[in-house]
Design a protein around this motif. Structure first.
Motif, short mmCIF file in Angstrom:
data_model
loop_
_atom_site.label_atom_id
_atom_site.label_comp_id
_atom_site.label_asym_id
_atom_site.label_seq_id
_atom_site.Cartn_x
_atom_site.Cartn_y
_atom_site.Cartn_z
N ILE A 284 1.29 5.29 0.07
CA ILE A 284 0.63 6.44 0.53
C ILE A 284 1.53 7.79 0.35
CG2 ILE A 284 -0.33 7.68 2.70
CD1 ILE A 284 -0.62 4.99 4.15
N ARG B 280 -2.86 5.28 -1.55
CA ARG B 280 -3.85 6.20 -1.04
C ARG B 280 -3.18 7.53 -0.83
NH1 ARG B 280 -4.44 1.80 4.37
NH2 ARG B 280 -5.26 0.20 3.00
N THR B 281 -4.25 8.65 -0.83
CA THR B 281 -3.78 9.80 -0.53
C THR B 281 -3.67 10.09 0.84
OG1 THR B 281 -4.51 10.62 -2.68
CG2 THR B 281 -3.94 12.36 -0.91
N VAL C 66 0.93 -1.12 0.05
CA VAL C 66 0.10 0.10 -0.06
C VAL C 66 0.93 1.21 -0.01
CG1 VAL C 66 -1.74 1.21 1.24
CG2 VAL C 66 -1.98 -1.16 1.21
N PRO D 145 -3.73 7.32 6.76
CA PRO D 145 -5.04 6.52 6.16
C PRO D 145 -4.75 5.21 6.31
CG PRO D 145 -4.07 7.25 4.29
CD PRO D 145 -3.03 7.66 5.31
N ARG E 278 -0.95 4.89 -9.27
CA ARG E 278 -1.98 3.91 -9.61
C ARG E 278 -2.20 3.56 -11.09
NH1 ARG E 278 -6.64 7.23 -6.50
NH2 ARG E 278 -6.57 6.15 -4.26
#
Length: 211
Positions: free
Chosen positions: A73, A93-94, A71, A101, A84
């Motif tokens: 970030i 994820r941002t 993941v 997050p 992505r």
């Protein structure tokens, strides 16, 4: 979001495409980085690895290429968009290093390669505490940074107008913050910059969440 983080986010949004073009294959000429990332792959033992400050996802892509679930970030929405697109096998994820997050203990290991250099000195302690929160007990963290004590502010980067600070850090200071946040530092490494890199000395720390 604090004002300095807004500046960093906007700057990386601005240079994202060129950053990908210039930096996206950098691991090809970084054997030390690849070796340390190999330690992370082994330590994760099939668990999920967080790439904190993932940029356009090239480190996450390397990790997924070596059989690891990742993941990524990043503060910059544009960087996450490119990540992505370029590395669909990883999730992205941002998010901010001070408010990740992610759930408590979500990750088996984490890497933060040249991402803490954009934090103000007083933000290192809470950032490492936040990283500790999202690591499982015993999880390993790899941190890298430019060595020194200066702060370099860029208002132009590759022909683009930006507003971003690069904080050079001392290994002992970073290690002290990690220890205070609940990590045990297990390895330290320093090296000179490579011909393909900006001419700075580089520092690396491997630190394990202690409980």
């Amino acid at each position: 979001m604090v004002a300095d983080h807004v500046r960093v986010r906007g700057s990386y949004d601005t240079v994202a495409e060129e950053y990908l073009e210039r930096i996206g294959d950098e691991l090809a000429h970084k054997p030390v980085d690849r070796a340390l990332l190999g330690v992370i792959v082994e330590e994760a033992a099939g668990g999920v690895v967080a790439d904190l400050g993932c940029g356009p996802g090239h480190v996450a892509g390397w990790l997924t290429g070596h059989g690891t679930e990742v993941v990524g970030i990043d503060l910059s929405p544009r960087m996450v968009e490119l990540a992505r697109r370029e590395h669909p096998k990883a999730a992205f994820r941002t998010g901010d290093l001070l408010d990740l997050p992610a759930a408590d203990g979500e990750f088996a290991a984490a890497v933060a390669l040249y991402s803490v250099i954009h934090l103000e000195p007083g933000e290192l302690a809470p950032a490492f505490a936040e990283v500790r929160r999202v690591l499982r007990p015993g999880g390993l963290l790899l941190v890298s940074f430019h060595l020194g004590s200066e702060v370099r502010r860029l208002d132009e980067w590759w022909g683009h107008q930006v507003d971003v600070d690069f904080h050079f850090l001392r290994t002992d200071d970073v290690a002290a913050h990690l220890t205070a946040a609940g990590f045990a530092v297990e390895a330290r490494l320093e090296r000179e910059g490579l011909p393909e890199e900006a001419p700075t000395r580089r520092g690396y720390l491997l630190a394990r969440r202690t409980d």
